[in-house]
Design a protein around this motif. Sequence first.
Motif, PDB file in Angstrom:
ATOM      1  N   CYS A 101      48.982  -0.035 -40.986  1.00  0.00           N
ATOM      2  CA  CYS A 101      48.186  -1.271 -41.028  1.00  0.00           C
ATOM      3  C   CYS A 101      46.973  -1.133 -41.939  1.00  0.00           C
ATOM      4  N   CYS A 122      44.892   4.890 -35.586  1.00  0.00           N
ATOM      5  CA  CYS A 122      45.557   3.969 -34.646  1.00  0.00           C
ATOM      6  C   CYS A 122      46.466   4.774 -33.716  1.00  0.00           C
ATOM      7  N   HIS A 174      47.858  -0.596 -32.615  1.00  0.00           N
ATOM      8  CA  HIS A 174      46.761  -0.501 -33.584  1.00  0.00           C
ATOM      9  C   HIS A 174      45.386  -0.471 -32.920  1.00  0.00           C
ATOM     10  N   CYS A 176      47.156   4.710 -40.944  1.00  0.00           N
ATOM     11  CA  CYS A 176      48.215   3.944 -40.272  1.00  0.00           C
ATOM     12  C   CYS A 176      48.834   2.956 -41.258  1.00  0.00           C
TER      13      CYS A 176
HETATM   14 ZN   LIG Z   1      47.325   0.651 -37.294  1.00  0.00          ZN
END
Ligand SMILES: [Zn+2]
Length: 402
Positions: free
Chosen positions: A260, A265, A247, A258
Amino acid sequence: MRSEPASSTYAVTGAVSGAGELLQLLRDETPRTRAELAKLTGLARSTVGARVDALLATGLLAPIGEAASTGGRPPVRFAFNPEARVVVGADIGATHGRIALTDLSGRPICEIGESLDITDGPAVVLDWLVATAHRLLEEAGRQPRELIGIGIGVPGPVEHSSGRPMRPPIMPGWDGYDVPAHVRRDFDVPVLVDNDVNIMALGEHAMAHPHVEHLLFVKVATGIGAGIISGGRLHRGAVGAAGDLGHVAAPHAPDVLCSCGNVGCLEAVASGPAISKALKEIDIVAESNRDIVDLVRAGNIPAALAVRQAGRTIGEVLATCVSLLNPQVIVIGGSLVQAGESLIAGVREVVYGRSLPLATGVLQIVAATTGVQAGVIGAATMVIQHALTADRVDLAIAQSAS
Ligand SMILES: [Zn+2]
């Protein structure tokens, strides 16, 4: 777990208190005589004799052949005996688990790999782990009392000091679960837990690069992560999050979303799923990492170019790591490295181009060689490093004497 009493809690004094330190010297498995050990350590022959006797009583040291005689009775040589105890190393993945029983050098004696589903939760998975450990002990003809510890790698972040997974994205039901407590219901030994990339780094370091002090292991598969060996030890950081490269923002990356929640990332632009997506845009179907590897091996040029481009993007982030950490070796592992030279060539191209000559003068960028065994060997290595420190060996000797 770091909650065990230090050896100073016990009245460990005199010659025996240094037996653990002497064992560290012998861990290289080179046989030596009492006289050679006295010369190496600068200790009196009587002190070395007492420490050798204490180690012989534990079985950790064993007599081995005889040295060339200088007249009279030939002196006996002693060496570290890796068969004295056993270790369980477990590598738990999202859909597969592998467990090995190893000796004290981390070499597998026997192992079992089976399909499992990490989303079944900790009770089901850890009960399987415990049952499999019993099976392996039986298969090898070893007793549970010969076990010095159990090491476990899991596919998510772990607070290493407590052995609890911390908000692992692909492990529902595991957040904060006390993994060591569950396993210790059956085995009264230290149970150490870490994330899969850290244990792969330990395994690759122990087996392929044991004399390298500074090594960076990078796993490239469905996710991307790194394990950092610094000064010969695994560097975990403040809360065990060191090496989470997936990340980090990749330089010049497109605004790809991403998992996340961030965009751009490294994992979103250079992992297996990102390569699959890039290939789909040019009408090449590669649904899994295995498919990508098969395409590259079959000579599919667009697939090889996509993997090489992923290698370059990973290399951009690794060039920063090289400036920061100055590793001697970068090992690229994970399922995508099986695609052959394409991935590593991309990484090398950028890292050697971007980093300063002083840092790259000794730097090697190589593929992992330990393969599917890296995880179980690394999990066992984590336990061995914990259990065979000088302090803990002295403690074990004191406890067996009292
Ligand atoms: Zn990420």
